[in-house]
Design a protein around this motif. Structure first.
Motif, short mmCIF file in Angstrom:
data_model
loop_
_atom_site.label_atom_id
_atom_site.label_comp_id
_atom_site.label_asym_id
_atom_site.label_seq_id
_atom_site.Cartn_x
_atom_site.Cartn_y
_atom_site.Cartn_z
N GLU A 24 31.33 43.09 35.43
CA GLU A 24 32.26 43.99 36.14
C GLU A 24 33.68 43.40 36.13
O GLU A 24 34.65 44.12 35.97
CB GLU A 24 31.79 44.20 37.57
CG GLU A 24 30.67 45.20 37.72
CD GLU A 24 30.40 45.51 39.18
OE1 GLU A 24 30.47 46.67 39.57
OE2 GLU A 24 30.12 44.55 39.93
N ALA A 25 33.75 42.07 36.31
CA ALA A 25 35.06 41.42 36.31
C ALA A 25 35.70 41.57 34.92
O ALA A 25 36.89 41.85 34.78
CB ALA A 25 34.91 39.94 36.68
N TRP A 26 34.87 41.39 33.90
CA TRP A 26 35.32 41.47 32.50
C TRP A 26 35.86 42.86 32.17
O TRP A 26 36.80 43.02 31.41
CB TRP A 26 34.12 41.11 31.60
CG TRP A 26 34.46 40.90 30.17
CD1 TRP A 26 34.24 41.77 29.15
CD2 TRP A 26 35.08 39.76 29.60
NE1 TRP A 26 34.68 41.23 27.98
CE2 TRP A 26 35.19 39.99 28.21
CE3 TRP A 26 35.53 38.53 30.13
CZ2 TRP A 26 35.76 39.07 27.34
CZ3 TRP A 26 36.08 37.61 29.27
CH2 TRP A 26 36.20 37.89 27.89
N THR A 27 35.23 43.88 32.78
CA THR A 27 35.61 45.26 32.47
C THR A 27 36.56 45.83 33.54
O THR A 27 36.68 47.05 33.67
CB THR A 27 34.36 46.16 32.34
OG1 THR A 27 33.58 46.00 33.54
CG2 THR A 27 33.51 45.80 31.15
N PHE A 28 37.16 44.96 34.34
CA PHE A 28 38.12 45.35 35.38
C PHE A 28 37.54 46.37 36.37
O PHE A 28 38.21 47.30 36.78
CB PHE A 28 39.41 45.92 34.76
CG PHE A 28 40.06 44.97 33.80
CD1 PHE A 28 40.82 43.91 34.27
CD2 PHE A 28 39.88 45.10 32.43
CE1 PHE A 28 41.41 43.01 33.40
CE2 PHE A 28 40.45 44.19 31.55
CZ PHE A 28 41.23 43.14 32.04
N ALA A 29 36.27 46.19 36.71
CA ALA A 29 35.62 47.15 37.61
C ALA A 29 35.45 46.59 39.03
O ALA A 29 34.68 47.13 39.81
CB ALA A 29 34.26 47.55 37.03
N GLY A 35 39.14 38.68 42.57
CA GLY A 35 38.80 37.33 43.06
C GLY A 35 38.23 37.41 44.46
O GLY A 35 37.17 36.85 44.75
N LYS A 36 38.92 38.14 45.32
CA LYS A 36 38.49 38.28 46.71
C LYS A 36 37.15 39.03 46.79
O LYS A 36 36.27 38.66 47.58
CB LYS A 36 39.60 39.03 47.48
CG LYS A 36 39.26 39.54 48.82
CD LYS A 36 39.46 38.48 49.88
CE LYS A 36 39.38 39.05 51.28
NZ LYS A 36 38.21 39.87 51.54
N THR A 37 36.99 40.04 45.92
CA THR A 37 35.71 40.79 45.90
C THR A 37 34.56 39.84 45.55
O THR A 37 33.50 39.87 46.17
CB THR A 37 35.78 41.93 44.86
OG1 THR A 37 36.91 42.73 45.17
CG2 THR A 37 34.54 42.79 44.86
N LEU A 38 34.81 38.96 44.57
CA LEU A 38 33.76 38.02 44.17
C LEU A 38 33.43 37.05 45.31
O LEU A 38 32.26 36.77 45.57
CB LEU A 38 34.20 37.23 42.93
CG LEU A 38 33.98 37.91 41.58
CD1 LEU A 38 34.50 37.05 40.45
CD2 LEU A 38 32.49 38.22 41.36
N VAL A 39 34.48 36.55 46.01
CA VAL A 39 34.24 35.63 47.14
C VAL A 39 33.34 36.33 48.16
O VAL A 39 32.34 35.78 48.62
CB VAL A 39 35.58 35.19 47.79
CG1 VAL A 39 35.33 34.41 49.07
CG2 VAL A 39 36.40 34.34 46.83
N ASP A 40 33.70 37.58 48.51
CA ASP A 40 32.93 38.32 49.52
C ASP A 40 31.49 38.57 49.07
O ASP A 40 30.55 38.36 49.81
CB ASP A 40 33.60 39.66 49.83
CG ASP A 40 34.81 39.50 50.74
OD1 ASP A 40 34.97 38.39 51.29
OD2 ASP A 40 35.58 40.45 50.90
N ARG A 41 31.35 39.03 47.82
CA ARG A 41 29.99 39.34 47.34
C ARG A 41 29.12 38.09 47.30
O ARG A 41 27.94 38.13 47.63
CB ARG A 41 30.07 39.95 45.94
CG ARG A 41 30.55 41.39 45.97
CD ARG A 41 30.31 41.99 44.61
NE ARG A 41 30.91 43.31 44.49
CZ ARG A 41 30.88 44.02 43.38
NH1 ARG A 41 30.31 43.54 42.31
NH2 ARG A 41 31.43 45.21 43.33
#
Ligand code: HEM
Length: 207
Positions: A24-29, A35-41
């Motif tokens: 998802e990060a790779w495809t800008f989704a 970055g913040k979304t990844l920290v939260d997830r």
């Protein structure tokens, strides 16, 4: 090794989750602040994996199937792997690897100290999760690993501090955590195998 396929399935399913996030990060989704979304997830993933780990013993008592407990160690280690990724994502995406900022961050976000305590607790459990430590520590091993409930409480406190304004989601997680802690109480834990025998032999045990 018992239940190799079940273990493999657990491994593949959990490993697929961060892989998918990476995709998802790779495809800008991942939205405007990936970055913040990844920290939260990853933080939420750590908590959910802790829940799943702690649900294994009650599930075994309830169903009588030992496969649940056999995956417990793997699940605990996955929880640790997620917290390592959570902390790493925080250092890279929030802190920008600017260590001088850490002091300012700790004053601005004191909940990080609570998270750090949880991280240290998970680290201690992960490094002593092997058979050698189990043998060496003897009875103390069980006592040490009971700290997982304290770590769960720290994780919930850390989350509460972050989501203060929106208590709905947090309350659900807190309820699950409280239920798992309740299932540890010996009087409650004793009921689980009885429920199993009652449902398996309804004629022998009417009601
Ligand atoms: C050194 C260790 C840790 C650091 C630096 C850290 C840092 C953070 C940060 C910066 C956030 C995002 C805050 C925001 O949204 O503004 C966060 C969220 C979160 N963290 Fe941690 N954390 C740590 C350890 C832990 C541990 C041990 C757990 C669980 C046991 C955990 C669970 C969570 C949860 C559930 C969230 C909220 C996610 C959401 O709102 O969707 N964290 N953490």
């Amino acid at each position: 090794m018992r239940y190799p396929l079940f273990r493999l399935l657990v491994f593949v399913v959990i490993a697929a989750v961060p892989m998918y996030w990476l995709y998802e990060a790779w495809t800008f989704a991942l939205g405007p602040d990936p970055g913040k979304t990844l920290v939260d997830r990853l933080g939420l993933g750590t908590l959910i994996l802790l829940f799943i780990t702690l649900a294994m013993t009650p599930l075994q008592k309830l169903t009588g199937w030992s496969g649940w407990v056999i995956t417990r160690r793997q699940l605990g280690l996955w929880s640790f792997a997620f917290v390592v990724l959570h902390l790493s994502a925080y250092c890279v995406f929030v802190l920008g690897l600017d260590w001088a900022q850490l002091g300012v961050e700790l004053r601005k976000r004191p909940y990080i100290i609570v998270g750090a305590l949880g991280f240290l607790g998970l680290l201690a459990l992960a490094v002593t999760s092997n058979r050698y430590s189990q043998r060496r520590l003897g009875r103390r091993w069980k006592k040490l690993h009971r700290a997982v409930y304290g770590i769960l409480a720290l994780g919930l406190l850390h989350m509460l501090w972050i989501v203060r304004a929106d208590l709905k989601e947090w309350s659900l997680y807190a309820l699950i955590g409280a239920a798992l802690m309740l299932l540890r109480v010996p009087a409650v834990a004793k009921l689980l195998p009885r429920i199993r025998t009652k449902t398996a032999n309804p004629v022998i045990n009417p009601q």
